[in-house]
Write a protein that holds these residues in place. Structure first.
Motif, PDB file in Angstrom:
ATOM      1  N   GLY A 230      33.085 -17.458  22.289  1.00  0.00           N
ATOM      2  CA  GLY A 230      33.736 -18.715  22.621  1.00  0.00           C
ATOM      3  C   GLY A 230      33.932 -18.849  24.123  1.00  0.00           C
ATOM      4  N   GLY A 231      35.186 -19.122  24.531  1.00  0.00           N
ATOM      5  CA  GLY A 231      35.485 -19.277  25.939  1.00  0.00           C
ATOM      6  C   GLY A 231      35.720 -17.975  26.671  1.00  0.00           C
ATOM      7  N   ARG A 232      35.675 -16.847  25.967  1.00  0.00           N
ATOM      8  CA  ARG A 232      35.852 -15.541  26.597  1.00  0.00           C
ATOM      9  C   ARG A 232      34.500 -14.999  27.067  1.00  0.00           C
ATOM     10  NH1 ARG A 232      38.594 -11.831  22.437  1.00  0.00           N
ATOM     11  NH2 ARG A 232      39.037 -10.520  24.266  1.00  0.00           N
ATOM     12  N   ALA A 233      34.536 -13.854  27.735  1.00  0.00           N
ATOM     13  CA  ALA A 233      33.330 -13.300  28.359  1.00  0.00           C
ATOM     14  C   ALA A 233      32.225 -13.035  27.339  1.00  0.00           C
ATOM     15  CB  ALA A 233      33.676 -12.010  29.094  1.00  0.00           C
ATOM     16  N   ALA A 234      30.992 -13.378  27.720  1.00  0.00           N
ATOM     17  CA  ALA A 234      29.799 -13.037  26.943  1.00  0.00           C
ATOM     18  C   ALA A 234      29.208 -11.753  27.510  1.00  0.00           C
ATOM     19  CB  ALA A 234      28.779 -14.161  27.021  1.00  0.00           C
ATOM     20  N   ALA A 235      28.488 -11.013  26.667  1.00  0.00           N
ATOM     21  CA  ALA A 235      27.925  -9.731  27.091  1.00  0.00           C
ATOM     22  C   ALA A 235      26.426  -9.685  26.848  1.00  0.00           C
ATOM     23  CB  ALA A 235      28.601  -8.577  26.354  1.00  0.00           C
ATOM     24  N   ASP A 236      25.733  -8.997  27.732  1.00  0.00           N
ATOM     25  CA  ASP A 236      24.306  -8.711  27.602  1.00  0.00           C
ATOM     26  C   ASP A 236      24.164  -7.197  27.573  1.00  0.00           C
ATOM     27  OD1 ASP A 236      21.655  -7.961  28.199  1.00  0.00           O
ATOM     28  OD2 ASP A 236      21.299  -9.719  29.442  1.00  0.00           O
ATOM     29  N   GLY A 237      23.711  -6.661  26.434  1.00  0.00           N
ATOM     30  CA  GLY A 237      23.500  -5.226  26.304  1.00  0.00           C
ATOM     31  C   GLY A 237      22.018  -4.913  26.212  1.00  0.00           C
ATOM     32  N   LEU A 238      21.536  -4.044  27.082  1.00  0.00           N
ATOM     33  CA  LEU A 238      20.122  -3.686  27.110  1.00  0.00           C
ATOM     34  C   LEU A 238      19.980  -2.184  27.280  1.00  0.00           C
ATOM     35  CD1 LEU A 238      17.094  -4.455  27.254  1.00  0.00           C
ATOM     36  CD2 LEU A 238      17.404  -4.769  29.720  1.00  0.00           C
ATOM     37  N   SER A 239      19.433  -1.530  26.261  1.00  0.00           N
ATOM     38  CA  SER A 239      19.171  -0.082  26.311  1.00  0.00           C
ATOM     39  C   SER A 239      20.381   0.712  26.781  1.00  0.00           C
ATOM     40  CB  SER A 239      17.971   0.195  27.232  1.00  0.00           C
ATOM     41  OG  SER A 239      16.815  -0.464  26.756  1.00  0.00           O
ATOM     42  N   GLY A 240      21.556   0.354  26.267  1.00  0.00           N
ATOM     43  CA  GLY A 240      22.784   1.077  26.572  1.00  0.00           C
ATOM     44  C   GLY A 240      23.579   0.543  27.749  1.00  0.00           C
ATOM     45  N   ASP A 241      22.994  -0.344  28.550  1.00  0.00           N
ATOM     46  CA  ASP A 241      23.692  -0.906  29.717  1.00  0.00           C
ATOM     47  C   ASP A 241      24.255  -2.277  29.362  1.00  0.00           C
ATOM     48  OD1 ASP A 241      24.383  -1.036  32.595  1.00  0.00           O
ATOM     49  OD2 ASP A 241      22.944  -2.701  32.569  1.00  0.00           O
ATOM     50  N   ILE A 242      25.502  -2.546  29.773  1.00  0.00           N
ATOM     51  CA  ILE A 242      26.173  -3.803  29.432  1.00  0.00           C
ATOM     52  C   ILE A 242      26.649  -4.516  30.686  1.00  0.00           C
ATOM     53  CG2 ILE A 242      28.151  -4.850  28.238  1.00  0.00           C
ATOM     54  CD1 ILE A 242      28.053  -2.514  26.275  1.00  0.00           C
ATOM     55  N   ILE A 243      26.353  -5.821  30.762  1.00  0.00           N
ATOM     56  CA  ILE A 243      26.928  -6.680  31.792  1.00  0.00           C
ATOM     57  C   ILE A 243      27.637  -7.833  31.089  1.00  0.00           C
ATOM     58  CG2 ILE A 243      25.208  -6.096  33.533  1.00  0.00           C
ATOM     59  CD1 ILE A 243      23.859  -8.794  32.959  1.00  0.00           C
ATOM     60  N   THR A 244      28.612  -8.450  31.756  1.00  0.00           N
ATOM     61  CA  THR A 244      29.374  -9.536  31.147  1.00  0.00           C
ATOM     62  C   THR A 244      29.480 -10.718  32.104  1.00  0.00           C
ATOM     63  OG1 THR A 244      31.511  -8.706  31.934  1.00  0.00           O
ATOM     64  CG2 THR A 244      30.753  -7.942  29.763  1.00  0.00           C
ATOM     65  N   HIS A 245      29.790 -11.876  31.521  1.00  0.00           N
ATOM     66  CA  HIS A 245      30.036 -13.080  32.325  1.00  0.00           C
ATOM     67  C   HIS A 245      30.974 -13.992  31.548  1.00  0.00           C
ATOM     68  CE1 HIS A 245      29.232 -16.217  35.301  1.00  0.00           C
ATOM     69  NE2 HIS A 245      29.283 -17.060  34.275  1.00  0.00           N
ATOM     70  N   CYS A 246      31.998 -14.501  32.233  1.00  0.00           N
ATOM     71  CA  CYS A 246      32.953 -15.397  31.601  1.00  0.00           C
ATOM     72  C   CYS A 246      32.514 -16.838  31.826  1.00  0.00           C
ATOM     73  CB  CYS A 246      34.352 -15.188  32.173  1.00  0.00           C
ATOM     74  SG  CYS A 246      35.648 -15.974  31.207  1.00  0.00           S
TER      75      CYS A 246
END
Length: 297
Positions: A230-246
């Motif tokens: 929803g309006g909270r942070a989204a995550a991108d997980g790739l081969s064990g590494d995670i980045i987020t963006h709100c």
């Protein structure tokens, strides 16, 4: 003459019948609002957004040879969607989706996608009869895959040589159908797009946020996963590494189709060569713009 697409959208193409009200709603509410009928379905929603971003999508879907099917595909073509490869059934009606949305979000929805399910593997014929590929020379481009497909058909796709070279981008049709996607877990070419609830259903547990959900899915065997909340942070997980963006804060005026918009914007961004962080941010912004009532571009 059949046109050549640069991405395939496989799954539900149907009429969305949406009732929206500015009032908060609960079970049994009877309130004023607006009822609209628009082209919809996961595959259609993704294709429309891809078209707005400049791509040439084709839909592999099932529609009836009825007035509703004719009107639906004609409407799709106005969005730049290639409909030449759609399976048209003589005896199945065109599918429909009905939802009620209030100021407090989605109240209830029913997806009548029985014709898509009944058509089954017939919608995949262009991938093996030479129009879009063959067993020896399979389609090697991106495919947006809709979780409305049956478990059997998803199993077929997961193991078929027709999809061995494809870049598979997969989204569940709804939380109620999320578990179908387990058939694709472990496929090396899959990128999975889910929300927090769907991630929990796939892992049979509850997650506190998108980062935890992305990690849980990667531990289950998903190589690349995008999780929205929803309006909270989204995550991108790739081969064990995670980045987020709100995502940016916006006034929510609609919710049906937001996840499809996020997925389409992310696909376009990656195909344009943008890095993971930029692609995630652009997708989050497009989804936020969509739910605010504007058209994401």
């Amino acid at each position: 003459m059949e046109k050549t697409p640069d991405i395939l959208c496989i799954g539900a193409v149907l009429w969305d019948i949406i009732g929206r009200s500015a009032s908060h709603m609960r079970l049994g509410s009877d309130v004023p609002g607006r009822i609209t009928r628009l082209p919809g379905g996961v595959a259609m929603n993704i294709a429309m957004t891809l078209g707005r971003f400049g791509m040439a999508p084709a839909v592999l879907c099932a529609t009836g040879r009825d007035a509703e099917g004719d009107a639906l595909l004609s409407e799709a073509e106005t969005f730049g969607i290639i409909t030449d490869y759609a399976y048209r059934s003589e005896d199945l009606p065109t599918d429909r989706y009905m939802a009620v949305e209030g100021a407090n979000g989605l109240i209830a929805a029913i997806a009548d996608a029985h014709s898509l399910e009944a058509a089954g593997a017939k919608i995949l014929r262009p991938l093996e009869d030479g129009r879009l590929g063959t067993l020896d020379r399979p389609w090697s481009g991106p495919i947006a895959l809709d979780g409305n497909l049956t478990v059997d058909l998803l199993h077929t796709i997961a193991h078929s040589p027709l999809f061995r070279a494809a870049d598979l981008r997969v989204a569940p049709a709804s939380p109620g159908k999320a578990e179908r996607l387990l058939a694709l877990v472990g496929h090396p070419g899959v990128t999975l797009y889910v929300n927090l609830e769907e991630a929990g259903l796939l892992c049979q547990c509850e997650f506190s946020d998108s980062s935890a959900a992305a990690m849980g899915l990667m531990q289950r065997g998903v190589t690349h996963v995008l999780v929205t909340d929803g309006g909270r942070a989204a995550a991108d997980g790739l081969s064990g590494d995670i980045i987020t963006h709100c995502p940016p804060s916006v006034l929510v005026t609609r919710v049906t189709g937001a996840g499809d918009t996020f997925m389409a914007a992310h696909i376009v961004s990656e195909r344009a060569g943008m890095d993971r962080a930029t692609s995630l941010a652009r997708a989050a912004k497009a989804a936020a713009t969509y739910v605010s009532g504007d058209t994401p571009l």
